[in-house]
Design a protein around this motif. Structure first.
Motif: not given
Ligand code: NAP
Length: 259
Positions: A74-83, A130-144
């Protein structure tokens, strides 16, 4: 493109600390959130914080404390919108520091403590982050062009957690905990792969690495990796992942392990 955000759980030493170091000095200018159970006594992590005051953020998490995991999420989600990446690193071999060599060494407390840290902890991390991961920007993994994933979740497993590969026996607590962790990875890949926003979930084996965890066994290891080498290999595997890889178990050289 947004700056990728990675959370490394179990970052005070060993492979977790090395993930922080490598991610902070990589070409992507990553933001790193490091969690460990006792930040004030994690000296090497604090040194890294002095070197990267803006891009490293340290939070307390003891993975055996569910309410603390929930509060920190909860503290991290106040500072970061996504993971974009979560790596569950923390584990023990056994509370005694050595794996059981026979049934004589098995105790309820030893098995339960190992399962609590190595298996239940990573699962609870997935639950609250997982709620923060589901809002991720795809910054890791293969970019296609048709990239389907938002984020990557890594459970640090071990080759000895493969039921198929077990030819020697022993190490009841650690083997059972990692085999069960692999099942959690598979389950997570199904649940977090259902919706429009998907998270790639994998188990990874880092090789045998020169850390405190493996120290009692170093003299019998033909190929002992430095944490730097292992993490470089693991990050190459992570950057190669696509949604079809979700639920699988890979070694540091991207060989797929049987569960
Ligand atoms: N090293 C190897 O050869 C090897 C081989 C196969 C798999 N692995 C896996 O790789 C991962 C990293 O291992 P490592 O070698 O880096 O181990 P390590 O050097 O012994 O580090 C273990 C980490 O786990 C943390 N930890 C222990 N209990 C915790 C708890 N209750 N809550 C939060 N953190 C806790 C420790 O924190 P404290 O500093 O607070 O104790 C430390 O940061 C593990 O999952 C391990 O099973 C390692």
């Amino acid at each position: 493109m947004a700056i990728p955000v990675a959370l490394i759980q179990g970052a005070s030493r060993g492979i977790g600390l090395q993930f922080c170091k490598t991610l902070l000095t990589g070409p992507k200018n990553n933001v790193v959130i490091a969690t460990c159970r006792n930040p004030s006594s994690a000296q090497n992590l604090q040194i890294l914080k002095d070197e990267h005051p803006k891009s490293l953020h340290i939070f307390p998490i003891d993975v055996t404390n569910e309410s603390q995991i929930q509060q920190t999420a909860s503290d991290i989600s106040l500072q970061f919108k996504n993971l974009d990446l979560l790596i569950n690193c923390a584990a023990i071999l056994h509370p005694s520091g050595k794996g059981e060599t026979s049934l004589r060494d098995v105790s309820s407390q030893g098995v339960l403590e190992t399962l609590s840290i190595n298996t239940v902890g990573p699962l609870l991390m997935a639950k609250y982050f997982s709620p923060l991961l589901l809002k991720g920007c795809g910054g890791f993994g293969k970019a296609t062009e048709n990239q389907q994933h938002k984020a990557v979740l890594v459970n640090m497993s071990a080759k000895v957690g493969s039921i198929t590969d077990n030819g020697l026996g022993g190490w009841y607590s650690y083997r059972m905990a990692k085999a069960a962790l692999n099942m959690a990875t598979k389950n997570l890949s199904i649940e977090l792969g259902r919706g429009k926003n998907k998270v790639i979930c994998v188990s990874l084996h880092p090789g045998t690495v020169d850390t405190d965890l493996s120290k009692p066994y170093h003299k019998n290891v033909p190929k002992l990796f430095t944490p730097e080498y292992s993490v470089d290999c693991l990050l190459k595997v992570i950057e190669s992942l696509e949604i079809d890889d979700s639920g699988k178990f890979f070694t540091y050289d991207r060989t797929q392990m049987q569960y």
